[in-house]
Design an enzyme around this catalytic site. Structure first.
Site, PDB file in Angstrom:
ATOM      1  N   CYS A  90       0.823  -1.225   0.000  1.00  0.00           N
ATOM      2  CA  CYS A  90       0.000   0.000   0.000  1.00  0.00           C
ATOM      3  C   CYS A  90       0.848   1.262   0.000  1.00  0.00           C
ATOM      4  CB  CYS A  90      -0.915   0.017   1.209  1.00  0.00           C
ATOM      5  SG  CYS A  90      -2.153  -1.278   1.202  1.00  0.00           S
TER       6      CYS A  90
ATOM      7  N   ASN B 155      -0.603  -1.335  -7.108  1.00  0.00           N
ATOM      8  CA  ASN B 155      -0.470  -2.380  -6.088  1.00  0.00           C
ATOM      9  C   ASN B 155      -1.747  -3.212  -6.014  1.00  0.00           C
ATOM     10  OD1 ASN B 155       0.443  -3.892  -3.812  1.00  0.00           O
ATOM     11  ND2 ASN B 155      -0.702  -2.519  -2.484  1.00  0.00           N
ATOM     12  N   GLU B 156      -2.643  -2.877  -5.109  1.00  0.00           N
ATOM     13  CA  GLU B 156      -3.855  -3.704  -4.946  1.00  0.00           C
ATOM     14  C   GLU B 156      -5.049  -2.964  -5.522  1.00  0.00           C
ATOM     15  OE1 GLU B 156      -4.296  -4.596  -0.797  1.00  0.00           O
ATOM     16  OE2 GLU B 156      -3.438  -6.577  -1.039  1.00  0.00           O
TER      17      GLU B 156
HETATM   18  O1  AHR Z   1       1.216  -6.550   3.547  1.00  0.00           O
HETATM   19  C1  AHR Z   1       0.460  -5.547   4.129  1.00  0.00           C
HETATM   20  C2  AHR Z   1      -0.519  -4.920   3.164  1.00  0.00           C
HETATM   21  O2  AHR Z   1      -1.447  -5.864   2.739  1.00  0.00           O
HETATM   22  C3  AHR Z   1       0.089  -4.423   1.879  1.00  0.00           C
HETATM   23  O3  AHR Z   1       0.579  -3.153   2.011  1.00  0.00           O
HETATM   24  C4  AHR Z   1      -1.065  -4.436   0.945  1.00  0.00           C
HETATM   25  O4  AHR Z   1      -0.673  -4.580  -0.389  1.00  0.00           O
HETATM   26  C5  AHR Z   1      -1.953  -5.533   1.472  1.00  0.00           C
HETATM   27  O5  AHR Z   1      -3.249  -5.106   1.622  1.00  0.00           O
END
Ligand code: AHR
Length: 655
Positions: A241, A372-373
């Site tokens: 994140c 990322n996500e």
């Molecule tokens: O690993 C912790 C968090 O989990 C990361 O930052 C994110 O990509 C996921 O939600």
């Protein structure tokens, strides 16, 4: 009724009798898939004090007074009648990237006035080791203010000291080295100032001389060594994140993390405020560990670099801010420039910069994450723009694409379907779930499309309470479930090309998220049971998957067992991985075909505990850790007894 119960008991008995004699088959000359040399790697994110306060070996917290409270971590000190005061100066118009410094007025000709720094939950200091103090300073008055540097232990005794007199009336960097006389977990740094006058200070820093590869201003050697010991196939950085930021303003911008460290703009760490149950008000990013250091660390430990970049979207769990499509170009340009920075030669703008920063050789970047996500149509729109530009200029660079934060559901389905239709290279799947989920999904990839995008299991960890709970622990139950699941990753190595546990590091006093792979305090560190699972898979991955079956089926949960087999063509071995997730021992037998036979003695590596709740700790760092033994093989039949709750690896060498 009684008869029915009796029959049921018999049936159960027959089942366990059958399973006790489970006959597995391995066809050692039928290669099903090649295992990527990058298969098992590392996910790095500055969470849990992983970078500042962790692997970045700087001991001074808030060294350049850039925290929102510019004197956080610092305390005024006076002794022997000394007096003075501190002003925080903001020069943002001149130096926006490093806006603050302090102006210290020493009001008394006698005694000393000073500042102490508490470090990151204290400073870990080791007896006999050398430390380097440095500071940017500028004398303002007629008389030079002299600095006396001291390290104090937790009882305020001096355990190291040095003197330094900055002489210039312009900003200059000064440094001095000294040895520490004691090992202390929570030392503090004192900077005493004497001589009536005025002095400006910035970038007040203390580093151990002994760092990873003894690089000045470098990384904590014990922590990087733990990464090197995994022989990772890739290093994903800088997150997580943190790539996205809570808002776009605090997203990760790689260009601001290279070059002189006093020119790297500090920002708040997004994990500072993320969890109300684990608030960390002193968590900021200095970027002393920046993109150059990430690339070099990857190179040091033999891992392929895998940077993940912001795609014009802030974290969708937070503000979900978006850059309008017509303003996306600078973000895309950052991606193109990064590829040039990593791979370009000195005739290119960014390759030249890398060369000037001391690394003429390319970093061989082959993959790049876009977002990322992320999830939703807004991601697809931005992803398309990034992909067009990157593939247009660098068709060989593989793009890692997010499929949301969960392994299924609406967000996942939309991205999975869309990216498959668009011919994406690699999909980054994340799963934080219960140990039961991991056991039940060992077949997840058995039916994936073999011709579609490759899979990067980019973040996973079994959660023994619930995702996000501060009560989660790195239990053996979790690690064993991950091992079981990973046999499914390996069995499907033609589709799953990379995998990494997440998060990586956690400071025992400074974490926000648990469980984590490697835990540390200011002096020591230990690998969780999960660490040893990851390490064993990596060190024993082999090169080619061969079928290991029970009654012609993949071994993915029958009687609580999970298994996979691979050839290691480099060492001429057959490698069997076997997980017994149950409380009862298993007596197994493997009939191996397609081999001319094996040397009599096979090597066995066992990771186990009778206690599913067992954990490693700073006090018992290797309570659950691999144990090696030998096993006698007769011909092409292997008999293997597997204890309860056990992960076993057997390496058989061809004759
Ligand atoms: O690993 C912790 C968090 O989990 C990361 O930052 C994110 O990509 C996921 O939600």
């Amino acid at each position: 009724m009684l008869r029915k119960a009796f029959l049921m008991l018999c049936a159960a008995g027959a089942l366990s009798a059958n399973s006790a004699k489970a006959q597995y088959t391995i066809n050692a000359d039928k290669v099903k898939a090649q295992i990527s040399p990058n298969m098992y790697g590392i996910f790095f994110e500055d969470i849990n004090l992983a970078a500042d306060g962790g692997v970045y070996a700087e001991l001074v917290k808030n060294r350049s007074f850039e925290f929102n409270m510019p004197l956080m971590g610092w305390d005024e000190q006076k002794k022997d009648g000394g007096d003075g005061r501190v002003e925080v100066i903001n020069r943002a118009t001149e130096r926006p990237e490093n806006a603050h410094f302090i102006k210290v007025y020493i009001d008394s000709a006698t005694g000393s006035f000073g500042l102490s720094n508490e470090g990151f939950r204290g400073m870990g200091i080791k007896a006999g080791e050398e430390y380097s103090f440095s500071v940017m300073a500028k004398q303002e008055g007629d008389q030079n203010v002299k600095l006396n540097i001291e390290l104090h232990d937790d009882k305020n005794a001096i355990i190291g000291k040095a003197e330094l007199t900055p002489t210039d009336k312009e900003w200059n960097r000064y440094s001095v080295k000294f040895n520490a006389s004691a090992t202390v977990q929570k030392a503090q740094l004192y900077v005493w100032m004497s001589g009536k006058g005025i002095i400006d200070l910035d970038m007040v820093s203390l580093f151990p001389e002994h760092t990873w590869k003894n690089r000045p201003g470098g990384l904590r050697a014990d922590l990087v060594q733990k990464l090197a010991d995994m022989k990772p196939g890739f290093l994903r950085f800088p997150g997580g994140c943190i790539v996205e930021g809570r808002e776009l303003n605090t997203r990760y911008q790689w260009k601001k993390t290279i070059g002189a460290i006093d020119e790297r703009t500090n920002i708040i760490n997004r994990w500072n405020t993320e969890f109300s149950h684990r608030l960390t008000p002193d968590y900021y990013q200095t970027f002393g560990l920046g993109f150059m250091e990430y690339f070099m660390t990857a190179e040091d430990i033999g891992a392929s670099p895998l940077p993940i970049l912001n795609c014009g979207m802030a974290c969708e769990f937070n503000t979900a801010e978006l850059v309008p499509m017509d303003k996306l170009d600078p973000y895309i340009q950052d991606a193109l420039d990064l590829i040039e920075f990593a791979n370009g030669d000195a005739t290119t703008k960014w390759g030249k910069l890398r060369t000037e920063l001391g690394h003429p050789a390319p970093f061989h970047l082959k993959m790049l994450g876009v977002g990322n996500e992320q999830w939703g149509p807004q991601y697809i729109e931005r992803w398309k723009a990034f992909t067009k530009a990157i593939k247009g200029k660098y068709p060989d660079v593989k793009i890692v694409s997010a499929v949301g934060p969960f392994p299924g559901g609406k967000e996942f389905d939309l991205l999975n379907k869309t990216f498959r239709a668009l011919g994406a290279d690699i999909l980054d799947e994340h799963y934080y779930a219960s140990p039961k989920w991991f056991l039940e999904h060992a077949k997840r990839y058995d039916n994936y499309d073999r011709k579609g995008p490759k899979i990067f299991a980019g973040e996973y960890a079994a959660q023994n309470v619930v995702t996000g709970s501060p009560k989660n622990k790195n239990t053996w139950e979790c690690a064993l479930a991950e091992a079981a699941f990973m046999t499914g990753l390996e069995r499907n190595a033609d589709v799953v090309r990379m995998a990494s546990y997440a998060p990586l590091f956690a400071h025992v006093e400074g974490w926000q998220w648990t469980p984590d792979l490697i835990w540390f305090d200011n002096l020591n560190s230990y690998g969780s049971p999960n660490y040893y699972v990851q390490q064993l898979f990596s060190l024993n991955k082999g090169t080619d998957v061969v079928p290991l079956l029970l009654n012609d089926q993949a071994v993915a949960g029958q009687d609580g067992c999970y298994a996979t087999a691979s050839l290691d063509k480099n060492t001429n071995e057959l490698v069997i991985k076997f997980v017994n997730s149950t409380a009862s021992a298993k007596s197994t037998s493997f009939k191996i075909t397609g081999s001319k036979g094996y040397q009599k003695t096979a090597r066995v590596i066992t990771l186990r505990s009778d206690d599913k709740d067992a954990v490693n700790s700073l006090e018992t760092p290797t309570a659950i850790s691999p144990v090696s033994s030998n096993l006698t093989v007769s011909g092409t039949t292997l008999k293997l007894d597997v204890e309860p709750y056990t992960f076993k690896i057997v390496r058989l060498k061809n004759k």
